[in-house]
Design a protein around this motif. Structure first.
Motif, PDB file in Angstrom:
ATOM      1  N   SER A  73       0.815  -1.220   0.000  1.00 26.47           N
ATOM      2  CA  SER A  73       0.000   0.000   0.000  1.00 26.47           C
ATOM      3  C   SER A  73       0.845   1.266   0.000  1.00 26.47           C
ATOM      4  O   SER A  73       0.381   2.310  -0.439  1.00 26.47           O
ATOM      5  CB  SER A  73      -0.916   0.024   1.228  1.00 26.47           C
ATOM      6  OG  SER A  73      -1.825  -1.035   1.194  1.00 26.47           O
ATOM      7  N   TYR A 101       5.861  10.227  -0.048  1.00 24.38           N
ATOM      8  CA  TYR A 101       4.732   9.449  -0.561  1.00 24.38           C
ATOM      9  C   TYR A 101       4.235   8.455   0.494  1.00 24.38           C
ATOM     10  O   TYR A 101       3.041   8.356   0.757  1.00 24.38           O
ATOM     11  CB  TYR A 101       5.127   8.706  -1.844  1.00 24.38           C
ATOM     12  CG  TYR A 101       4.026   7.823  -2.378  1.00 24.38           C
ATOM     13  CD1 TYR A 101       3.070   8.332  -3.251  1.00 24.38           C
ATOM     14  CD2 TYR A 101       3.933   6.484  -1.993  1.00 24.38           C
ATOM     15  CE1 TYR A 101       2.043   7.526  -3.727  1.00 24.38           C
ATOM     16  CE2 TYR A 101       2.909   5.676  -2.462  1.00 24.38           C
ATOM     17  CZ  TYR A 101       1.974   6.201  -3.325  1.00 24.38           C
ATOM     18  OH  TYR A 101       0.956   5.398  -3.783  1.00 24.38           O
ATOM     19  N   ARG A 145       2.385  10.315   3.258  1.00 23.59           N
ATOM     20  CA  ARG A 145       1.093  10.820   2.781  1.00 23.59           C
ATOM     21  C   ARG A 145       0.087   9.674   2.673  1.00 23.59           C
ATOM     22  O   ARG A 145      -1.058   9.794   3.118  1.00 23.59           O
ATOM     23  CB  ARG A 145       1.264  11.534   1.434  1.00 23.59           C
ATOM     24  CG  ARG A 145      -0.047  12.178   0.945  1.00 23.59           C
ATOM     25  CD  ARG A 145       0.132  12.956  -0.353  1.00 23.59           C
ATOM     26  NE  ARG A 145       0.526  12.094  -1.447  1.00 23.59           N
ATOM     27  CZ  ARG A 145       1.691  12.139  -2.070  1.00 23.59           C
ATOM     28  NH1 ARG A 145       2.611  13.014  -1.726  1.00 23.59           N
ATOM     29  NH2 ARG A 145       1.959  11.313  -3.069  1.00 23.59           N
ATOM     30  N   ARG A 146       0.513   8.540   2.116  1.00 26.18           N
ATOM     31  CA  ARG A 146      -0.383   7.375   1.983  1.00 26.18           C
ATOM     32  C   ARG A 146      -0.788   6.831   3.356  1.00 26.18           C
ATOM     33  O   ARG A 146      -1.934   6.433   3.554  1.00 26.18           O
ATOM     34  CB  ARG A 146       0.283   6.268   1.168  1.00 26.18           C
ATOM     35  CG  ARG A 146       0.358   6.545  -0.301  1.00 26.18           C
ATOM     36  CD  ARG A 146      -1.001   6.522  -0.982  1.00 26.18           C
ATOM     37  NE  ARG A 146      -1.578   5.186  -0.906  1.00 26.18           N
ATOM     38  CZ  ARG A 146      -2.883   4.924  -0.865  1.00 26.18           C
ATOM     39  NH1 ARG A 146      -3.754   5.900  -0.891  1.00 26.18           N
ATOM     40  NH2 ARG A 146      -3.311   3.684  -0.783  1.00 26.18           N
ATOM     41  N   THR A 147       0.147   6.809   4.302  1.00 30.87           N
ATOM     42  CA  THR A 147      -0.186   6.355   5.657  1.00 30.87           C
ATOM     43  C   THR A 147      -1.312   7.205   6.223  1.00 30.87           C
ATOM     44  O   THR A 147      -2.293   6.680   6.766  1.00 30.87           O
ATOM     45  CB  THR A 147       1.052   6.426   6.582  1.00 30.87           C
ATOM     46  OG1 THR A 147       2.056   5.531   6.092  1.00 30.87           O
ATOM     47  CG2 THR A 147       0.697   6.041   8.006  1.00 30.87           C
ATOM     48  N   ARG A 148      -1.213   8.507   6.062  1.00 36.26           N
ATOM     49  CA  ARG A 148      -2.267   9.406   6.567  1.00 36.26           C
ATOM     50  C   ARG A 148      -3.573   9.173   5.811  1.00 36.26           C
ATOM     51  O   ARG A 148      -4.644   9.114   6.424  1.00 36.26           O
ATOM     52  CB  ARG A 148      -1.814  10.853   6.450  1.00 36.26           C
ATOM     53  CG  ARG A 148      -0.671  11.169   7.411  1.00 36.26           C
ATOM     54  CD  ARG A 148      -0.202  12.567   7.252  1.00 36.26           C
ATOM     55  NE  ARG A 148      -1.005  13.399   8.146  1.00 36.26           N
ATOM     56  CZ  ARG A 148      -0.876  14.698   8.240  1.00 36.26           C
ATOM     57  NH1 ARG A 148       0.000  15.338   7.510  1.00 36.26           N
ATOM     58  NH2 ARG A 148      -1.618  15.361   9.081  1.00 36.26           N
ATOM     59  N   GLU A 149      -3.497   9.084   4.499  1.00 31.62           N
ATOM     60  CA  GLU A 149      -4.725   8.871   3.706  1.00 31.62           C
ATOM     61  C   GLU A 149      -5.450   7.593   4.122  1.00 31.62           C
ATOM     62  O   GLU A 149      -6.663   7.593   4.272  1.00 31.62           O
ATOM     63  CB  GLU A 149      -4.397   8.797   2.214  1.00 31.62           C
ATOM     64  CG  GLU A 149      -3.980  10.108   1.596  1.00 31.62           C
ATOM     65  CD  GLU A 149      -3.429   9.932   0.181  1.00 31.62           C
ATOM     66  OE1 GLU A 149      -3.059  10.970  -0.403  1.00 31.62           O
ATOM     67  OE2 GLU A 149      -3.336   8.801  -0.336  1.00 31.62           O
ATOM     68  N   ILE A 150      -4.717   6.536   4.295  1.00 33.97           N
ATOM     69  CA  ILE A 150      -5.318   5.227   4.590  1.00 33.97           C
ATOM     70  C   ILE A 150      -5.835   5.175   6.028  1.00 33.97           C
ATOM     71  O   ILE A 150      -6.952   4.708   6.273  1.00 33.97           O
ATOM     72  CB  ILE A 150      -4.305   4.104   4.318  1.00 33.97           C
ATOM     73  CG1 ILE A 150      -4.041   3.997   2.819  1.00 33.97           C
ATOM     74  CG2 ILE A 150      -4.812   2.769   4.881  1.00 33.97           C
ATOM     75  CD1 ILE A 150      -2.830   3.151   2.451  1.00 33.97           C
ATOM     76  N   GLU A 203      -6.073   7.759   8.520  1.00 28.02           N
ATOM     77  CA  GLU A 203      -6.876   8.832   9.091  1.00 28.02           C
ATOM     78  C   GLU A 203      -8.318   8.768   8.618  1.00 28.02           C
ATOM     79  O   GLU A 203      -9.207   9.283   9.287  1.00 28.02           O
ATOM     80  CB  GLU A 203      -6.259  10.191   8.782  1.00 28.02           C
ATOM     81  CG  GLU A 203      -4.977  10.428   9.562  1.00 28.02           C
ATOM     82  CD  GLU A 203      -4.367  11.788   9.315  1.00 28.02           C
ATOM     83  OE1 GLU A 203      -4.844  12.538   8.426  1.00 28.02           O
ATOM     84  OE2 GLU A 203      -3.393  12.125  10.029  1.00 28.02           O
ATOM     85  N   ASP A 204      -8.559   8.152   7.492  1.00 25.79           N
ATOM     86  CA  ASP A 204      -9.918   8.038   6.964  1.00 25.79           C
ATOM     87  C   ASP A 204     -10.585   6.732   7.357  1.00 25.79           C
ATOM     88  O   ASP A 204     -11.732   6.485   6.998  1.00 25.79           O
ATOM     89  CB  ASP A 204      -9.909   8.172   5.436  1.00 25.79           C
ATOM     90  CG  ASP A 204      -9.444   9.554   4.988  1.00 25.79           C
ATOM     91  OD1 ASP A 204      -9.563  10.502   5.797  1.00 25.79           O
ATOM     92  OD2 ASP A 204      -8.953   9.678   3.859  1.00 25.79           O
TER      93      ASP A 204
END
Length: 158
Positions: A29, A146, A149-154, A156-157
């Protein structure tokens, strides 16, 4: 030897961030699609039961083919340490074979209420060393940006 460090705060509990980063699915991921990551084999320690968690002693054989061009670049990494405490956790992966003569990536996680501080520390030596260590470091920054950013996107949502 060069060192690269980067950190990010994630609005998600330590347990969730730790669980996500502790698996091969987490690695998949967090790798950009344009790298065309292929996990070719996961070799677990003989005494370990089959699990999705990357425990100490796990060896990962993988390859990438940036932009789908040229031959695949292969490497072998081994998880050398993995510890989880009440408010902290970490694991270390070491490149045993691959493009870097030395690569040791420490993944650190610090719980802070409902959030987690994720810190990546990589000690490395570029193939030709010396001046190329700095060049390699310049390429690490966008990759870890990257990942964070992906860690936060996955998470935090979630």
């Amino acid at each position: 030897m060069a060192t690269f460090e980067r950190e990010v705060r994630v609005r998600a509990p330590l347990a969730d961030v730790w669980a996500f980063h502790s698996t091969i699915d987490g690695l998949r991921s967090l790798t950009p699609d344009w790298l065309h990551l292929r996990v070719e084999e996961i070799e677990r320690p003989a005494a370990e039961p089959e699990t999705h968690v990357l425990t100490a002693g796990t060896r990962i054989r993988a390859s990438v083919q940036p932009f789908g061009v040229g031959p695949r670049q292969r490497w072998v990494s081994r998880i050398t340490a993995r510890e989880e405490g009440e408010a902290t956790a970490y694991f270390v992966d070491v490149m045993e074979d691959g493009p870097f003569p030395h690569w040791e990536h420490t993944h650190l996680f610090y719980g802070d209420g409902d959030g987690t501080l994720v810190r990546d520390r990589v000690e490395y030596r570029a193939p030709a060393g010396g001046v190329l260590d700095g060049v390699a470091g310049a390429f690490l920054e966008p990759g870890f940006r990257y990942r964070h950013r992906r860690t936060r996107e996955i998470l935090e949502d979630a």
